[in-house]
Design a protein around this motif. Sequence first.
Motif, PDB file in Angstrom:
ATOM      1  N   UNK A  26      30.747  28.692  67.788  1.00  0.00           N
ATOM      2  CA  UNK A  26      30.685  30.376  67.399  1.00  0.00           C
ATOM      3  C   UNK A  26      32.292  30.631  67.371  1.00  0.00           C
ATOM      4  N   UNK A  27      32.918  30.427  68.389  1.00  0.00           N
ATOM      5  CA  UNK A  27      34.003  30.654  68.628  1.00  0.00           C
ATOM      6  C   UNK A  27      35.369  30.200  67.835  1.00  0.00           C
ATOM      7  N   UNK A  28      34.745  29.177  67.395  1.00  0.00           N
ATOM      8  CA  UNK A  28      35.947  28.461  66.730  1.00  0.00           C
ATOM      9  C   UNK A  28      35.265  28.715  64.558  1.00  0.00           C
ATOM     10  N   UNK A  29      33.888  29.050  64.928  1.00  0.00           N
ATOM     11  CA  UNK A  29      34.115  29.485  63.910  1.00  0.00           C
ATOM     12  C   UNK A  29      35.008  31.453  63.266  1.00  0.00           C
ATOM     13  N   UNK A  30      34.664  32.175  64.175  1.00  0.00           N
ATOM     14  CA  UNK A  30      35.473  32.881  64.066  1.00  0.00           C
ATOM     15  C   UNK A  30      36.847  32.743  64.003  1.00  0.00           C
TER      16      UNK A  30
END
Length: 282
Positions: A26-30
């Motif tokens: 989720x962090x990498x997507x953001x």
Amino acid sequence: MVLMFFILLLIVIFTPSLQWRALKAARLRLLRHFEERYGFRAITLIHRQEKVGFFGIPVYRFIDIDDSEAVLRAIRTTPSDKPIALILHTPGGLVLAAAQIAMALKRHPAKKVVIVPHYAMSGGTLIALAADEIWMSPDAVLGPLDPQLSMGGNIMVPAPSIIKAAKQKGQQASDQTLVLADVAEKAIKEIQDFIVMLLNDKIPRDKAEKIAKVLTEGEWTHDYPITIDKAKALELPVKEEVPAEVYELMDLYPQAPINRPGVEYIPYPVVPHRYEERRLTK
């Protein structure tokens, strides 16, 4: 019953790992959304007590050599014409590691921005000084850079206080105090020279030297909060601007549950109203 026991055991063992993987994804997507929208190479240096091990045992994080190696690698692999946005949230850490990151950031040819959503104290402030601009939340803070010296055990003492104590005691000062005072003077001079080097291409040298003295010579305690107004008064290159995605990213770095503060509220939009129009439209 035995089968049920082993199923529950597997769930207990593997659930933290699966949760960690989902959180990291989720962090990498953001971060990818952030890069596409603002045109920066996004790098994070975020330290919290996270539930990363078995049974929710918290890990205390500070800027260390592992951090410097990872951030240096990220900066080194960034194209020379690509701007960098370093999202910084840290209580500080090793001077060596922070200095390495600051030097690498300063040497990057394209624009460098450090974004401080909450706080970047001590070594975090040293890194922020290397940026062309420091973007801060209205309530975010930086911190003083007076060196902290060990008195033995876990006792750390600010260098300016050691020098003051040695001067007040004079000939009555112990050998240990005199040695520490000598080291303290050297440590302050080294940090001041480094600060001036980081700032010399952004402001006149005399102003850089003034900032270095204020940050290192004990005018404030080491945990004193340097607000955005105080940073502006020091003529640091600060802007009251934090993209909405950064606040959303911070929600993906949760504290360990046993350390969560007793704060509850009915959720409204997480992002401050003034930044609402900046939210992703995708």
